[in-house]
Design an enzyme around this catalytic site. Structure first.
Site, PDB file in Angstrom:
ATOM      1  CB  CYS A   1      -4.166  -1.225   5.522  1.00  0.00           C
ATOM      2  SG  CYS A   1      -3.245  -0.628   6.974  1.00  0.00           S
TER       3      CYS A   1
ATOM      4  CD  GLU B   1      -2.427   1.236   2.807  1.00  0.00           C
ATOM      5  OE1 GLU B   1      -3.499   1.859   2.929  1.00  0.00           O
ATOM      6  OE2 GLU B   1      -1.875   0.641   3.762  1.00  0.00           O
TER       7      GLU B   1
ATOM      8  CE  LYS C   1      -8.175   0.701   4.241  1.00  0.00           C
ATOM      9  NZ  LYS C   1      -7.114   1.387   5.024  1.00  0.00           N
TER      10      LYS C   1
END
Length: 626
Positions: A493, A380, A442
Site C-alpha cells: 500500500c 492486501e 509491512k
C-alpha cells in the site's frame, strides 16, 4: 492622511526612511533614533516598494518618488509588521502604550496580504489539478513559478504566510479522499503539511535576493520534500512534485536521481519561468529604444530557453526496458461489498470473494480459455480473518490455491507471534503443496490508520481512534519473496510512496515489484489514481515492472518505462492475466540512492544561510554611510 513620500521598512529592524526623489535622499524625521537605509534593495540596486504611509509631518518636506517597476514593485515588507518599533500606518508605534494591539496588527497584515493570499491559493489549486485524477502536469511548474513570483523580494515572515496560503488549499483538495474519515482529518493533515510549505515560502523569499535564485529555489523544494517525507511519525510523501509528473517529459529523470531529481527539474523549470516573467516585465522601460529593448530582452529569452531545455532534458535519458526473463501472472481483484469505512462487511466476505474469483480462474485454465499462470497475486487484506487463528479462513485459502495449482501471494492480517495485542500486515506465499511459507510484514504502518501514536492520551479526546482497536507492528526486513519461478519485491500500500523502502527492496534482489493494496476505503475519491501514479514513477526509477493488486481497484500492470499495460475498473470483480518482464539491471538512481536528495537539500539550506549572512553583513556598512 495627506499625501507624502513613500517609505519602506528595513527587513530586519523595520525603521522607515524616505526614498530618493529630490535633492535629499531622506525627508526630515521627528526626533528619535537615526533612520536606517532600506536593507531590502534588490540586486539591481533598485529599492523595493512599500505599503506603509509616511508620517503626516513629512508630507510637505519631500516630493513623491516614482514607483519602481517590475512584478516585485509591491514586494517590500509592511512597516508595522517588519519590526515592533516600526511606524504604523497611522503614525503610532505599536509597542507604545495605547498603540495597536497584536490582534489589530494581524488584522492589518491580513488585509494587506489579502490579494496576494488569494493569488497564492489559486496557484495552490492549480498545483492540485496537476495531480491525478486530473493529470494536468504542466500546471505543476506553472504553480511553482507563481509561488516564486509571489514570494520574491518579501521578508521571511511574509514569504512563510504566502507559502501557507498556497499550500493549505493545495493539500486540502489533494487529500480530500480522507473525507471518508472526516473533513476534520482532511483539514488537520492539510495544516500539518502546509507548515512545511510555509518554511519553503520563507526560504524562497530570503534566497530571491541572491543571484541564480531559481536554482536555490529548486533545491529548497527538494529540501521541503525531504523533511516532509520523514516527519512527523515517519512522514507523509503525498503531494511531491514528482508524483504529478509520472507521464511527462520529466519522468525519465527518475532513472538518474529518483523522485527528488524529478522534483528538482520541475521546480527549476518553474523558477526559470518566474525569472523570465520578471525580466520581461522590465522591458516596459525600454519601449521606444531598440538597443535597450534588445539588451533587456536577453535575460527573459535566456531564462525561457533554459526552462525549455530542462523540460526536454528527460528525452535524453535512456530508460532501459530489456527483460532478462518473463513470468506469467494473474492478479485477482475480488471486490468488496461496500466502499468507505465499512468495506469489510460481514466476516469472510472479502476472503470468499477472492477465493471464488480464483476458483473461476482455475475453471478457465482447465477449460483452456486462459493460460495457466506461474503465480497468482491477491491484494492486501484479501483475507479479512487471520488464517492461522481461524480454520475456516485457512481452509478456504487452501481450496483456492490447490485449485489453481500455483503459488499465491495472499494478503492477510495475522496476530504478531511475539507481541500480544499487535497485528502484522503481511503478504504470505501460499504454496499448493507446502502451504503457507515465506512472508513479508509491512514496514511502515500508517499512523492513526494502522496504529495510534499516544493512544492512551489521544483516544480520550478523539473517540474515533477507538476504531483502530489494535496497533500494527512494523516489519524489520525487505519484501523480496520467491514466488514460483520469480523473485519479486513486495511493497504494501502506502509504502510505494517512500523512496527508501522501494529502493532497498530492489537492491535486495527484486526482479519486479508487487504493490499489494486495499483502496476500498477511498474508492472513487482519486486516491487510487494517485497511488497508481506513484507505481508508474517507481517503475521508471528502478527499471522494474510494477504490479498493483487491489481489493476493489485499481489493479494494474506497469511496464519498466512507466506505461500502464493493464488496469481494472474500480469496484468490480476482475482477473488480469498477463506476462511481466523480470530484470536484473539496476539504474543510476538505484546506485545513487538518497545521495542526490541529500545533496540538493543541503544546497538549498546553505543558500538560505548564505542569504541571511549576506543580509546581516550589509547592514553595518549601510549604517556607516549615513
Amino acid at each position: 492622511m495627506p499625501p507624502g513620500p513613500e517609505t519602506t521598512a528595513d527587513a530586519a529592524d523595520g525603521d522607515t526612511v524616505g526614498r530618493p526623489g529630490g535633492p535629499s535622499s531622506r525627508s526630515p524625521r521627528p526626533p528619535g533614533p537615526p533612520a536606517r537605509p532600506d536593507a531590502r534593495d534588490n540586486a539591481a540596486g533598485r529599492p523595493q516598494a512599500a505599503d506603509e504611509q509616511p508620517e503626516a509631518g513629512d508630507a510637505a518636506k519631500a516630493p513623491v518618488p516614482p514607483a519602481p517597476d517590475g512584478p516585485e514593485a509591491s514586494n517590500a515588507p509592511d512597516a508595522p509588521d517588519a519590526h515592533p518599533d516600526a511606524v504604523s500606518a497611522a503614525g503610532a508605534a505599536p509597542s507604545r502604550p495605547g498603540g495597536p494591539t497584536r490582534l489589530t496588527r494581524l488584522v492589518r497584515l491580513a488585509r494587506r496580504e489579502a490579494r496576494r493570499s488569494v493569488l497564492a491559493a489559486v496557484a495552490g489549486l492549480a498545483l492540485t489539478a496537476s495531480f491525478p485524477p486530473y493529470d494536468l502536469w504542466p500546471l505543476s511548474f506553472v504553480a511553482v513559478a507563481a509561488l516564486a513570483l509571489l514570494t520574491r523580494g518579501r521578508t521571511a515572515r511574509q514569504g512563510a504566510w504566502t507559502g501557507f496560503a498556497f499550500a493549505l488549499p493545495f493539500f486540502f483538495f489533494l487529500l480530500r479522499w480522507l473525507h471518508v474519515v472526516g473533513y476534520d482529518a482532511v483539514f488537520g493533515l492539510s495544516v500539518i503539511e502546509a507548515l512545511f510549505i510555509a518554511f519553503l515560502g520563507a526560504g524562497l523569499a530570503v534566497t530571491s535576493r541572491l543571484p541564480g535564485w531559481p536554482l536555490w529555489g529548486a533545491c529548497l523544494w527538494v529540501a521541503q520534500e525531504w523533511a516532509r517525507d520523514r516527519t512527523p511519525f515517519g512522514g507523509f510523501p503525498w503531494g511531491r512534485l514528482a508524483f504529478a509528473n509520472t507521464g511527462s517529459p520529466f519522468t525519465p529523470l527518475a532513472a538518474l536521481g529518483g523522485a527528488p531529481l524529478v522534483t528538482f527539474a520541475v521546480a527549476l523549470t518553474g523558477g526559470l519561468l518566474a525569472c523570465a516573467v520578471v525580466a520581461a516585465w522590465r522591458l516596459r522601460r525600454a519601449v521606444g529604444d531598440r538597443v535597450r529593448a534588445v539588451r533587456a530582452a536577453l535575460p527573459a529569452v535566456e531564462a525561457a530557453a533554459l526552462a525549455a531545455a530542462v523540460v526536454l532534458a528527460g528525452y535524453a535519458v535512456p530508460v532501459p526496458t530489456k527483460a532478462a526473463d518473463t513470468v506469467d501472472i494473474a492478479i485477482v481483484q475480488g471486490n468488496v461489498q461496500n466502499p468507505g469505512m465499512n468495506f469489510l462487511g460481514r466476516p469472510m466476505m472479502i476472503l470468499n470473494n477472492h477465493v471464488d474469483a480464483t476458483l473461476a480462474l482455475a475453471k478457465d485454465i482447465k477449460a483452456g480459455r486462459v493460460k495457466k499462470p506461474d503465480l497468482v497475486i491477491w491484494p492486501e487484506n484479501s483475507s479479512d480473518l487471520d488464517p492461522f487463528q481461524y480454520a475456516e479462513a485457512y481452509d478456504r485459502i487452501e481450496e483456492a490455491v490447490r485449485a489453481v495449482g500455483v503459488p499465491v501471494l495472499v494478503g492477510a492480517l495475522v496476530d504478531h507471534p511475539g507481541k500480544p495485542g499487535y497485528v502484522d500486515n503481511q503478504g504470505i506465499v501460499w504454496d499448493p503443496v507446502k502451504g503457507p511459507g515465506a512472508s513479508y510484514t509491512k514496514q511502515h504502518p500508517v499512523p492513526f490508520g494502522e496504529y495510534v501514536p499516544f493512544r492512551q492520551q489521544l483516544s480520550k479526546v478523539i473517540t474515533r481512534l477507538q476504531r483502530v482497536p489494535r496497533d500494527f507492528y512494523p516489519g524489520d526486513h525487505t519484501g523480496v519473496l520467491k514466488i514460483g519461478p520469480a523473485r519479486l519485491g513486495d511493497v504494501i500500500c502506502f509504502e510505494v510512496a517512500y523512496d527508501e523502502i522501494v529502493h532497498d527492496t530492489v537492491m535486495a534482489g527484486a526482479r519486479a515489484l508487487v504493490v499489494q493494496t486495499n483502496n476500498a476505503t477511498y474508492g472513487r475519491t482519486g486516491q487510487p489514481e494517485q497511488q497508481l501514479a506513484m507505481s508508474r514513477l517507481r517503475a521508471v526509477e528502478h527499471g522494474r515492472a510494477v504490479v498493483t493488486a487491489a481489493t476493489s481497484g485499481i489493479s494494474a500492470v506497469v511496464a519498466p518505462d512507466g506505461k500502464v499495460l493493464h488496469r481494472s475498473a474500480e469496484f468490480t470483480r476482475d482477473v488480469i492475466s498477463t506476462s511481466i518482464p523480470l530484470r536484473d539491471e539496476i539504474t543510476v538512481a538505484d546506485r545513487a540512492g538518497a545521495a542526490p536528495e541529500w545533496a540538493l537539500a543541503m544546497v538549498g539550506l546553505l543558500s538560505c544561510a548564505a542569504a541571511i549572512m549576506i543580509g546581516r553583513r550589509g547592514r553595518p556598512d549601510e549604517k556607516g554611510q549615513q
